[in-house]
Design an enzyme around this catalytic site. Structure first.
Site, short mmCIF file in Angstrom:
data_model
loop_
_atom_site.label_atom_id
_atom_site.label_comp_id
_atom_site.label_asym_id
_atom_site.label_seq_id
_atom_site.Cartn_x
_atom_site.Cartn_y
_atom_site.Cartn_z
N HIS A 281 4.76 1.90 -4.39
CA HIS A 281 4.21 0.71 -3.76
C HIS A 281 3.76 -0.15 -4.91
O HIS A 281 2.74 0.14 -5.54
CB HIS A 281 3.00 1.05 -2.88
CG HIS A 281 3.35 1.33 -1.46
ND1 HIS A 281 2.41 1.59 -0.50
CD2 HIS A 281 4.56 1.34 -0.84
CE1 HIS A 281 3.03 1.78 0.66
NE2 HIS A 281 4.32 1.63 0.48
N HIS B 88 -3.66 2.44 -6.77
CA HIS B 88 -4.37 3.64 -6.32
C HIS B 88 -4.78 4.59 -7.43
O HIS B 88 -4.93 5.79 -7.21
CB HIS B 88 -3.51 4.40 -5.30
CG HIS B 88 -3.43 3.69 -3.98
ND1 HIS B 88 -2.88 4.26 -2.85
CD2 HIS B 88 -3.86 2.47 -3.61
CE1 HIS B 88 -2.95 3.40 -1.84
NE2 HIS B 88 -3.53 2.30 -2.28
N ASP C 247 -4.81 -5.42 -3.93
CA ASP C 247 -3.51 -5.80 -3.36
C ASP C 247 -3.17 -7.27 -3.54
O ASP C 247 -2.72 -7.94 -2.61
CB ASP C 247 -3.44 -5.37 -1.89
CG ASP C 247 -3.44 -3.87 -1.72
OD1 ASP C 247 -2.44 -3.25 -2.08
OD2 ASP C 247 -4.46 -3.31 -1.26
N GLU D 233 1.47 9.37 0.11
CA GLU D 233 0.85 8.39 -0.81
C GLU D 233 -0.61 8.74 -1.08
O GLU D 233 -1.43 8.81 -0.16
CB GLU D 233 0.95 6.99 -0.19
CG GLU D 233 0.30 5.90 -1.02
CD GLU D 233 0.38 4.52 -0.34
OE1 GLU D 233 0.83 4.44 0.82
OE2 GLU D 233 -0.04 3.54 -0.98
C1 LIG Z 1 -1.19 -1.18 4.47
C2 LIG Z 1 -1.58 -0.28 3.36
O1 LIG Z 1 -1.59 -0.93 2.17
C3 LIG Z 1 -0.74 0.91 3.20
O2 LIG Z 1 -0.56 1.58 4.36
C4 LIG Z 1 -1.13 1.93 2.15
O3 LIG Z 1 0.09 2.08 1.51
C5 LIG Z 1 -2.17 1.62 1.14
O4 LIG Z 1 -1.83 1.28 0.04
C6 LIG Z 1 -3.63 1.73 1.43
O5 LIG Z 1 -4.40 1.38 0.35
MN LIG Z 2 0.23 1.47 -0.63
#
Ligand SMILES: C[C@H](O)[C@H](O)[C@@H](O)C(=O)CO
Ligand SMILES: [Mn+2]
Length: 419
Positions: free
Chosen positions: A285, A261, A295, A225
């Site tokens: 994701h 991201h 998020d 990722e």
């Molecule tokens: C918990 C996190 O979101 C994850 O490991 C990772 O996928 C991420 O997106 C970090 O920004």
């Molecule tokens: Mn992620």
């Protein structure tokens, strides 16, 4: 009018276009969404020596009732799952190991530390996916892990990733469904680097070492990722998109695209078709970045619908492994899972109910007027009535009725937890 009557009348409108609602139901019903366990406890985990959240990610909010034990987390997941249509998967991070009070460092984790999760997943007919946790740990204090200049630090995390793949393979074997191990690392620099290449070379070498350990592919598949920036790695992230895209293509690994991201105007929906031309599978994701990789809980917005459309109209439902990644501690966490996951499924159903072949044909013929007109009109087709009936058929609450169940659960369970 009843849910069924509404459905029957709505269905007729889709059938005008030759769209089979039943076929759409059948298709969507089979799609597992990998639901991330970490929404339930703000990425805390259950390590004996629990560390502050690090790695340039952040959870804000202090809504009461957070799960603080594996039993609580599983109970909360069960509640959410009872409100979400379909059969799904649960995505774990290594920090969710259960070591019975014993300090087991990350590089020494074994499948047995996840036995309770496996037993629970079997009982509930769930698949499990996995993530090594390369943050919230003293060895990741300076924000570098697999790309660290110190070999001792790199080796620690290499061992952790190898163990993680073994744990995931155990999940796959025990549950009869291939697990996805996704490696995300926080490595990067706050300020402009004087050398971008050397850390990337080290990350490449570390990954090569991790993947040199053979793992039965029918039990586990690996993903990597990428990220654009994080808190404290604003100027440079070692594992950038180009880095991992190159790595994945060359080494037959999956790229995992997190919707938070990328640059704010760069859309993951636009990447899916391009990437699927060169790799058989892709992982996601699905998150909701609000001005940064914040998020937020996934909502039924333009980008989510576009992601659903790209997966459905390119016949990629079995090629794109859909995972979620959001964490909001300012609202009821069971509600957060329910909202985000229902929306993901809703987007797939919405996409399955568009006259996709006709729209493609219009584009091929250069008829952009009809293409735009139809795409816009379908936005207000009676999709809600179809979704409601789908929920009813799947035995989960229709419309906002699930909220009453969450409230009852909040009063009877969450409110009784210690603050
Ligand atoms: C918990 C996190 O979101 C994850 O490991 C990772 O996928 C991420 O997106 C970090 O920004
Ligand atoms: Mn992620």
């Amino acid at each position: 009018m009843s849910i069924r009557d509404n459905f029957k009348s709505a269905k007729k409108q889709y059938e005008k276009w030759g769209i089979s609602v039943e076929d759409a139901f059948e298709k969507v019903k089979k799609v597992p969404v990998s639901i991330h366990c970490w929404q339930g406890d703000d990425i805390g985990g259950f390590e004996v020596n629990q560390q502050e959240l690090s790695g340039g990610i952040d959870v804000t909010g202090n809504y009461p009732g957070k799960a603080t034990t594996p039993e609580e987390l599983r109970s909360d997941l069960e509640k959410a799952l009872s409100l979400i249509p379909g059969k799904h998967r649960i995505n774990l991070h290594a920090i969710y190991a259960e070591t019975e009070g014993e300090v087991v460092d990350r590089d020494a984790l074994e499948p047995k530390h996840f036995q309770n999760w496996v037993d629970w997943a079997k009982e509930h007919e769930l698949g499990l996916d996995f993530n090594p946790t390369l943050f919230s740990h003293p060895m990741a204090e300076d924000g570098l892990t697999l790309a660290h200049p110190d070999k001792e630090v790199r080796d620690f995390w290499i061992r952790h990733c190898i163990q993680s793949r073994k744990i995931a393979a155990y999940f796959g074997k025990e549950l009869g469904t291939q697990a996805l191990t996704n490696i995300w690392i926080p490595d990067g620099y706050k300020d402009i680097p004087s050398d971008r290449l050397t850390p990337r070379q080290r990350l490449k070498d570390s990954l090569d070492e991790i993947f040199s350990v053979e793992i039965n592919e029918s039990h586990n598949v690996d993903a990597v990722e990428s990220k654009l920036f994080g808190i404290g790695s604003e100027a440079y992230v070692v594992g950038s998109h180009e880095f991992y895209m190159g790595y994945a293509l060359k080494n037959n690994k999956l790229c995992l695209l997190d919707t938070g991201h990328y640059h704010p105007t760069e859309m993951v929906s636009n990447k899916i078709s391009a990437m699927l031309l060169y790799s058989d599978k892709l992982a996601l994701h699905v998150s909701r970045p609000v001005r940064w990789d914040s998020d937020h809980v996934v909502i039924f917005d333009d980008e989510l619908r576009e992601i659903g459309l790209e997966i459905v109209r390119n016949n990629a439902l079995d090629k794109v492994m859909i995972g979620l990644d959001f964490f909001d501690a300012s609202i009821n966490r069971v509600a957060a899972w329910t909202i985000g996951t229902r929306n993901m499924i809703k987007a797939l159903l919405y996409a399955s109910l568009l006259p996709n072949e006709k729209l493609k044909e219009l584009q091929e013929k250069g008829n952009f007027t009809d293409r735009l007109a139809l795409m816009e009109e379908f936005k207000t087709y009676p999709f809600g009535a179809i979704w409601d009936y789908y929920c009813e058929m799947q035995g989960v609450p229709v419309q906002e009725n699930w909220l009453d169940e969450v409230k009852t659960y909040e009063q009877s369970v969450l409110a009784k937890r210690e603050a």
